[in-house]
Design a protein around this motif. Sequence first.
Motif, PDB file in Angstrom:
ATOM      1  N   ALA A 169      39.150  41.889  37.046  1.00  0.00           N
ATOM      2  CA  ALA A 169      38.871  40.476  36.793  1.00  0.00           C
ATOM      3  C   ALA A 169      37.509  40.074  37.354  1.00  0.00           C
ATOM      4  O   ALA A 169      36.739  39.381  36.689  1.00  0.00           O
ATOM      5  N   ARG A 170      37.191  40.509  38.554  1.00  0.00           N
ATOM      6  CA  ARG A 170      35.896  40.156  39.151  1.00  0.00           C
ATOM      7  C   ARG A 170      34.751  40.882  38.456  1.00  0.00           C
ATOM      8  O   ARG A 170      33.614  40.434  38.516  1.00  0.00           O
ATOM      9  N   HIS A 171      35.054  41.985  37.804  1.00  0.00           N
ATOM     10  CA  HIS A 171      34.029  42.718  37.055  1.00  0.00           C
ATOM     11  C   HIS A 171      33.797  42.074  35.684  1.00  0.00           C
ATOM     12  O   HIS A 171      32.661  42.004  35.214  1.00  0.00           O
ATOM     13  N   ASP A 172      34.861  41.619  35.048  1.00  0.00           N
ATOM     14  CA  ASP A 172      34.769  41.114  33.683  1.00  0.00           C
ATOM     15  C   ASP A 172      34.492  39.621  33.581  1.00  0.00           C
ATOM     16  O   ASP A 172      34.175  39.130  32.498  1.00  0.00           O
ATOM     17  N   TYR A 173      34.649  38.870  34.678  1.00  0.00           N
ATOM     18  CA  TYR A 173      34.524  37.417  34.625  1.00  0.00           C
ATOM     19  C   TYR A 173      33.673  36.887  35.777  1.00  0.00           C
ATOM     20  O   TYR A 173      33.628  37.471  36.846  1.00  0.00           O
ATOM     21  N   ILE A 233      33.917  34.144  38.378  1.00  0.00           N
ATOM     22  CA  ILE A 233      35.008  33.357  38.949  1.00  0.00           C
ATOM     23  C   ILE A 233      34.452  31.998  39.359  1.00  0.00           C
ATOM     24  O   ILE A 233      33.515  31.910  40.142  1.00  0.00           O
ATOM     25  N   GLU A 234      35.049  30.931  38.837  1.00  0.00           N
ATOM     26  CA  GLU A 234      34.541  29.587  39.095  1.00  0.00           C
ATOM     27  C   GLU A 234      35.377  28.841  40.146  1.00  0.00           C
ATOM     28  O   GLU A 234      34.846  28.341  41.108  1.00  0.00           O
ATOM     29  N   ASP A 235      36.672  28.735  39.929  1.00  0.00           N
ATOM     30  CA  ASP A 235      37.539  27.947  40.797  1.00  0.00           C
ATOM     31  C   ASP A 235      38.824  28.733  41.054  1.00  0.00           C
ATOM     32  O   ASP A 235      39.416  29.257  40.112  1.00  0.00           O
ATOM     33  N   VAL A 236      39.258  28.806  42.316  1.00  0.00           N
ATOM     34  CA  VAL A 236      40.415  29.623  42.681  1.00  0.00           C
ATOM     35  C   VAL A 236      41.560  28.722  43.150  1.00  0.00           C
ATOM     36  O   VAL A 236      41.345  27.755  43.879  1.00  0.00           O
ATOM     37  N   PHE A 237      42.779  29.043  42.715  1.00  0.00           N
ATOM     38  CA  PHE A 237      43.979  28.306  43.090  1.00  0.00           C
ATOM     39  C   PHE A 237      45.034  29.283  43.602  1.00  0.00           C
ATOM     40  O   PHE A 237      45.061  30.443  43.180  1.00  0.00           O
ATOM     41  N   LYS A 253      34.611  25.868  26.175  1.00  0.00           N
ATOM     42  CA  LYS A 253      34.426  27.129  25.448  1.00  0.00           C
ATOM     43  C   LYS A 253      34.086  28.265  26.406  1.00  0.00           C
ATOM     44  O   LYS A 253      33.249  28.120  27.285  1.00  0.00           O
ATOM     45  N   GLY A 254      34.762  29.408  26.240  1.00  0.00           N
ATOM     46  CA  GLY A 254      34.458  30.598  27.021  1.00  0.00           C
ATOM     47  C   GLY A 254      35.199  30.700  28.340  1.00  0.00           C
ATOM     48  O   GLY A 254      34.993  31.652  29.082  1.00  0.00           O
ATOM     49  N   TYR A 255      36.060  29.751  28.665  1.00  0.00           N
ATOM     50  CA  TYR A 255      36.777  29.769  29.939  1.00  0.00           C
ATOM     51  C   TYR A 255      38.224  30.180  29.735  1.00  0.00           C
ATOM     52  O   TYR A 255      38.834  29.881  28.706  1.00  0.00           O
ATOM     53  N   THR A 256      38.763  30.856  30.732  1.00  0.00           N
ATOM     54  CA  THR A 256      40.157  31.279  30.722  1.00  0.00           C
ATOM     55  C   THR A 256      40.686  31.253  32.149  1.00  0.00           C
ATOM     56  O   THR A 256      39.922  31.052  33.093  1.00  0.00           O
ATOM     57  N   ILE A 257      41.967  31.454  32.296  1.00  0.00           N
ATOM     58  CA  ILE A 257      42.580  31.522  33.626  1.00  0.00           C
ATOM     59  C   ILE A 257      43.112  32.928  33.802  1.00  0.00           C
ATOM     60  O   ILE A 257      43.916  33.400  32.986  1.00  0.00           O
ATOM     61  N   VAL A 258      42.661  33.609  34.857  1.00  0.00           N
ATOM     62  CA  VAL A 258      43.092  34.985  35.116  1.00  0.00           C
ATOM     63  C   VAL A 258      43.790  35.068  36.469  1.00  0.00           C
ATOM     64  O   VAL A 258      43.504  34.286  37.372  1.00  0.00           O
ATOM     65  N   VAL A 285      39.927  30.040  37.473  1.00  0.00           N
ATOM     66  CA  VAL A 285      39.272  29.655  36.233  1.00  0.00           C
ATOM     67  C   VAL A 285      38.040  30.536  36.145  1.00  0.00           C
ATOM     68  O   VAL A 285      37.249  30.610  37.083  1.00  0.00           O
ATOM     69  N   ALA A 286      37.903  31.241  35.030  1.00  0.00           N
ATOM     70  CA  ALA A 286      36.835  32.229  34.915  1.00  0.00           C
ATOM     71  C   ALA A 286      36.147  32.135  33.560  1.00  0.00           C
ATOM     72  O   ALA A 286      36.748  31.718  32.571  1.00  0.00           O
ATOM     73  N   ARG A 287      34.878  32.512  33.571  1.00  0.00           N
ATOM     74  CA  ARG A 287      34.079  32.564  32.348  1.00  0.00           C
ATOM     75  C   ARG A 287      33.736  34.021  32.082  1.00  0.00           C
ATOM     76  O   ARG A 287      33.297  34.738  32.980  1.00  0.00           O
ATOM     77  N   GLY A 288      33.948  34.465  30.870  1.00  0.00           N
ATOM     78  CA  GLY A 288      33.741  35.860  30.521  1.00  0.00           C
ATOM     79  C   GLY A 288      32.287  36.292  30.651  1.00  0.00           C
ATOM     80  O   GLY A 288      31.376  35.536  30.340  1.00  0.00           O
ATOM     81  N   LYS A 289      32.097  37.517  31.127  1.00  0.00           N
ATOM     82  CA  LYS A 289      30.750  38.085  31.245  1.00  0.00           C
ATOM     83  C   LYS A 289      30.413  38.839  29.964  1.00  0.00           C
ATOM     84  O   LYS A 289      31.273  39.458  29.351  1.00  0.00           O
ATOM     85  N   GLN A 290      29.133  38.793  29.621  1.00  0.00           N
ATOM     86  CA  GLN A 290      28.624  39.637  28.542  1.00  0.00           C
ATOM     87  C   GLN A 290      28.384  41.030  29.123  1.00  0.00           C
ATOM     88  O   GLN A 290      28.358  41.206  30.341  1.00  0.00           O
TER      89      GLN A 290
END
Length: 174
Positions: free
Chosen positions: A29-33, A35-39, A116-121, A138-143
Amino acid sequence: MARKNKTLSPEQAKAKADAKQVVARNKKARHDYFIEDVFEAGLSLSGTEVKALRMGRASLAESWVEVDDHLQAWAHGINIPIYAMGSWTNHAPTRKRRLLLHKREIEKLARAVDRKGYTIVALELYFVRGLAKLEIAVARGKQEWDKRETLRRREADREAERAMSAVRRREGLV
């Protein structure tokens, strides 16, 4: 011969009980996204699921979280294997599980995912004071180029740290 006292002081016992006992981590997850906000969310589990988790068996590799229309958060894809000693009451290994969060937190997650581009992992599954908790973000995908840049930056930092420690060692020996 004197025996050592192996009992813990009350402060030590409390610290040990309050310590986080990690069951599973989602390293990708930390490699692919980003990380914006943690819960931290509680999990609604059945008895055999808790027993399987206490044995240290779970996988968060393909897990994700959704917020439904009734403002309830659900974790999908968490693999908790069947408990070996269980009977007909065993659980389904990859069923969706309800997350226990405050309404404000769920609303915040729902707003974040609408962008757009955000997901929860799911990042980490652990026990704190006997309760199963799931750390979600809450995470945003990395290119692909973002991933390479992150690896390049991490390697450069590691090289710089090695060079600094070598200089410190040389100065200390000379």
